[in-house]
Design a protein around this motif. Structure first.
Motif, PDB file in Angstrom:
ATOM      1  N   LEU A  25       0.839  -1.204   0.000  1.00  0.00           N
ATOM      2  CA  LEU A  25       0.000   0.000   0.000  1.00  0.00           C
ATOM      3  C   LEU A  25       0.875   1.256   0.000  1.00  0.00           C
ATOM      4  N   ALA A  26       1.943   1.234   0.799  1.00  0.00           N
ATOM      5  CA  ALA A  26       2.838   2.390   0.867  1.00  0.00           C
ATOM      6  C   ALA A  26       3.508   2.643  -0.485  1.00  0.00           C
ATOM      7  N   ARG A  27       3.887   1.590  -1.182  1.00  0.00           N
ATOM      8  CA  ARG A  27       4.515   1.742  -2.496  1.00  0.00           C
ATOM      9  C   ARG A  27       3.571   2.420  -3.480  1.00  0.00           C
ATOM     10  N   ARG A  28       2.268   2.271  -3.242  1.00  0.00           N
ATOM     11  CA  ARG A  28       1.273   2.871  -4.131  1.00  0.00           C
ATOM     12  C   ARG A  28       0.725   4.184  -3.570  1.00  0.00           C
ATOM     13  N   GLY A 308     -17.533 -22.256   5.981  1.00  0.00           N
ATOM     14  CA  GLY A 308     -17.216 -21.600   7.244  1.00  0.00           C
ATOM     15  C   GLY A 308     -16.015 -20.686   7.181  1.00  0.00           C
ATOM     16  N   TRP A 309     -15.344 -20.625   6.045  1.00  0.00           N
ATOM     17  CA  TRP A 309     -14.206 -19.729   5.861  1.00  0.00           C
ATOM     18  C   TRP A 309     -14.657 -18.467   5.139  1.00  0.00           C
ATOM     19  N   PRO A 310     -13.927 -17.342   5.284  1.00  0.00           N
ATOM     20  CA  PRO A 310     -14.317 -16.127   4.572  1.00  0.00           C
ATOM     21  C   PRO A 310     -14.531 -16.372   3.081  1.00  0.00           C
ATOM     22  N   ASP A 311     -15.626 -15.864   2.580  1.00  0.00           N
ATOM     23  CA  ASP A 311     -15.969 -16.019   1.169  1.00  0.00           C
ATOM     24  C   ASP A 311     -15.200 -14.968   0.381  1.00  0.00           C
ATOM     25  N   GLN A 312     -14.147 -15.390  -0.306  1.00  0.00           N
ATOM     26  CA  GLN A 312     -13.262 -14.456  -1.002  1.00  0.00           C
ATOM     27  C   GLN A 312     -12.624 -15.123  -2.209  1.00  0.00           C
ATOM     28  N   LYS A 313     -12.127 -14.291  -3.082  1.00  0.00           N
ATOM     29  CA  LYS A 313     -11.391 -14.769  -4.254  1.00  0.00           C
ATOM     30  C   LYS A 313     -10.080 -14.003  -4.318  1.00  0.00           C
ATOM     31  N   GLU A 314      -8.974 -14.699  -4.074  1.00  0.00           N
ATOM     32  CA  GLU A 314      -7.644 -14.092  -4.065  1.00  0.00           C
ATOM     33  C   GLU A 314      -7.580 -12.900  -3.121  1.00  0.00           C
ATOM     34  N   GLY A 315      -8.276 -13.032  -1.992  1.00  0.00           N
ATOM     35  CA  GLY A 315      -8.225 -12.009  -0.951  1.00  0.00           C
ATOM     36  C   GLY A 315      -9.313 -10.969  -1.029  1.00  0.00           C
ATOM     37  N   VAL A 316     -10.065 -10.926  -2.104  1.00  0.00           N
ATOM     38  CA  VAL A 316     -11.137  -9.936  -2.274  1.00  0.00           C
ATOM     39  C   VAL A 316     -12.451 -10.565  -1.835  1.00  0.00           C
ATOM     40  N   ALA A 317     -13.081  -9.995  -0.812  1.00  0.00           N
ATOM     41  CA  ALA A 317     -14.315 -10.569  -0.281  1.00  0.00           C
ATOM     42  C   ALA A 317     -15.420 -10.554  -1.333  1.00  0.00           C
ATOM     43  N   THR A 318     -16.190 -11.618  -1.363  1.00  0.00           N
ATOM     44  CA  THR A 318     -17.295 -11.740  -2.306  1.00  0.00           C
ATOM     45  C   THR A 318     -18.525 -11.015  -1.763  1.00  0.00           C
ATOM     46  N   GLY A 319     -19.049 -10.073  -2.512  1.00  0.00           N
ATOM     47  CA  GLY A 319     -20.279  -9.390  -2.123  1.00  0.00           C
ATOM     48  C   GLY A 319     -20.129  -8.317  -1.071  1.00  0.00           C
ATOM     49  N   GLU A 347       0.302  -8.112  -2.303  1.00  0.00           N
ATOM     50  CA  GLU A 347       0.439  -7.230  -3.460  1.00  0.00           C
ATOM     51  C   GLU A 347      -0.834  -7.214  -4.291  1.00  0.00           C
ATOM     52  N   SER A 348      -1.453  -8.376  -4.460  1.00  0.00           N
ATOM     53  CA  SER A 348      -2.690  -8.448  -5.231  1.00  0.00           C
ATOM     54  C   SER A 348      -3.801  -7.639  -4.572  1.00  0.00           C
ATOM     55  N   VAL A 349      -3.909  -7.725  -3.246  1.00  0.00           N
ATOM     56  CA  VAL A 349      -4.931  -6.971  -2.521  1.00  0.00           C
ATOM     57  C   VAL A 349      -4.656  -5.471  -2.596  1.00  0.00           C
ATOM     58  N   ALA A 350      -3.393  -5.078  -2.425  1.00  0.00           N
ATOM     59  CA  ALA A 350      -3.047  -3.652  -2.510  1.00  0.00           C
ATOM     60  C   ALA A 350      -3.352  -3.094  -3.896  1.00  0.00           C
ATOM     61  N   ARG A 351      -3.126  -3.886  -4.899  1.00  0.00           N
ATOM     62  CA  ARG A 351      -3.423  -3.451  -6.264  1.00  0.00           C
ATOM     63  C   ARG A 351      -4.924  -3.239  -6.445  1.00  0.00           C
ATOM     64  N   ILE A 353      -7.127  -2.534  -4.079  1.00  0.00           N
ATOM     65  CA  ILE A 353      -7.520  -1.347  -3.314  1.00  0.00           C
ATOM     66  C   ILE A 353      -7.212  -0.084  -4.103  1.00  0.00           C
ATOM     67  N   THR A 354      -6.072  -0.063  -4.750  1.00  0.00           N
ATOM     68  CA  THR A 354      -5.669   1.109  -5.529  1.00  0.00           C
ATOM     69  C   THR A 354      -6.649   1.388  -6.653  1.00  0.00           C
ATOM     70  N   THR A 355      -7.164   0.329  -7.297  1.00  0.00           N
ATOM     71  CA  THR A 355      -8.060   0.520  -8.435  1.00  0.00           C
ATOM     72  C   THR A 355      -9.422   1.059  -8.024  1.00  0.00           C
ATOM     73  N   ARG A 356      -9.822   0.837  -6.768  1.00  0.00           N
ATOM     74  CA  ARG A 356     -11.135   1.322  -6.338  1.00  0.00           C
ATOM     75  C   ARG A 356     -11.030   2.570  -5.467  1.00  0.00           C
ATOM     76  N   ARG A 357      -9.886   3.219  -5.501  1.00  0.00           N
ATOM     77  CA  ARG A 357      -9.638   4.366  -4.637  1.00  0.00           C
ATOM     78  C   ARG A 357     -10.651   5.493  -4.888  1.00  0.00           C
ATOM     79  N   THR A 358     -11.113   6.121  -3.822  1.00  0.00           N
ATOM     80  CA  THR A 358     -12.101   7.192  -3.937  1.00  0.00           C
ATOM     81  C   THR A 358     -11.539   8.351  -4.760  1.00  0.00           C
TER      82      THR A 358
END
Length: 373
Positions: A25-28, A308-319, A347-351, A353-358
């Protein structure tokens, strides 16, 4: 609430997963804050049993941007790992607020509310990097043991001095259970119970390992993934718990005269632990190496899948837009739960987050000094 702060992205947990996420996140140039319940970065490792060393060499234990400052084929102790994490946070000036245990995570419109005592944070994004194997798990009949027996979970075990004189039973024959049983056998008669889920067929610190481990590391990152049939099968096994023997093998236990019982402890008879075959063990101490349960009760909105595990795809929560997970067992590959493997997921999650930045929000990272109170 007496204190409310808005931060664009909150990262919960300053272990290896949270710090790796913070680095990316800091790198971005993304504004973020890492919250951690412990007094110091790395305490999650400092609080483990004293003789613990990593099961992978230092060359495979580094976080992104800076590897472990040790010889590549050395095996870091738990305190060396803790100090490395603390130094890593300082090296990259990551904004970590320690002694800040998160009590709840809830939704607030399109954003989130994170509470810690009397402090309230609002955020557009939240990364849960605290793992989910957090609640020490012991069987319901543990409290039926004779009160004269000293019993503790491996989470609280540090060294043999915590036990009273007399025989010990270690319940759970995964790698931590085998390690602790071997250590206890030097000072007392020791029993180990529970099925062994295989063992690595070579000495992990031996010469052969230098040729085998690079291959295993490649498999852990690129073959044992959620995209392959063998990876998906292993994901289920990993999340059930009970890994194979790693450093300590069955032969080591036999040589140390550890009495091994493949049967599980299923109850208590006359105040003593009883095995599935009816054997009752007369011991003065019990160490429960029975793993940890999933702890997501502090998340107040639905986020779990059918397993019973978090519903996510490559770290991104579903829904749940803006919610992320890093550091879960087998999040996208076997290496996801390893120190040296979590960086790719972060890195995938930080990327993402960057794409959906306000739009229009100034890209000024939040810098918060560690709180020592």
């Amino acid at each position: 609430m007496t204190d409310t702060t808005h931060v664009e992205t909150i990262v919960i947990g300053a272990g290896q997963a949270g710090l790796a996420t913070g680095y990316h996140l800091a790198r971005r140039d993304q504004p973020f804050l890492i919250l951690d319940a412990h007094d110091r970065v790395g305490d999650v490792w400092r609080n483990r049993f004293d003789s613990l060393r990593l099961y992978s060499p230092a060359k495979y234990d580094g976080l992104p941007g800076w590897g472990v400052p040790a010889k590549g084929w050395s095996w870091p102790t738990k305190d060396e790992v803790a100090d490395y994490l603390e130094a890593y946070a300082a090296r990259f000036s990551l904004p970590v607020r320690t002694a800040t245990a998160v009590d709840s995570l809830s939704r607030d419109g399109d954003g989130f509310v994170v509470t810690s005592g009397e402090t309230r944070f609002t955020a557009d994004n939240v990364v849960v990097a605290s793992g989910t194997w957090q609640a020490p798990r012991t069987p319901g009949f543990a409290d039926q043991l004779d009160p004269g027996i000293v019993q503790m979970h491996s989470n609280d075990y540090r060294d043999p001095s915590q036990l009273q004189p007399g025989a010990a039973l270690v319940v759970g024959a995964s790698h931590s259970g085998a390690d602790i049983a071997l250590e206890l056998a030097a000072t007392r008669p020791t029993h180990l119970s529970g099925p062994i889920h295989g063992q690595v067929p070579f000495a992990i610190e031996g010469r052969l390992a230098r040729g085998v481990l690079p291959v295993m590391w490649f498999l852990a990152n690129h073959v044992l993934t959620e995209r392959t049939p063998i990876g998906r099968k292993m994901q289920v096994e990993v999340r059930r718990g009970g890994g194979p023997l790693l450093r300590v093998k069955r032969a080591d236990l036999d040589q140390a005269e550890v009495t091994y019982h493949p049967e599980k402890v299923v109850g208590v008879r006359d105040g003593r632990p009883e095995l599935a075959d009816g054997t009752v063990l007369d011991v003065a101490n019990v160490v429960w190496c029975t793993g940890f349960g999933k702890d997501t009760g502090w998340i107040t909105f639905p986020c779990l899948g059918a397993d019973g595990w978090p519903d996510q795809k490559e770290g991104v929560a579903t829904g749940v837009p803006g919610l992320y997970f890093v550091g879960l067992p087998f999040l996208r590959s076997f290496s996801s739960m390893l120190i040296g493997g979590v960086g790719r997921d972060a890195e995938s999650v930080a990327r993402h987050i960057t794409t959906r930045r306000t739009a229009g929000r100034p890209a000024t990272p939040v810098r918060v000094a560690e709180r020592r109170d």
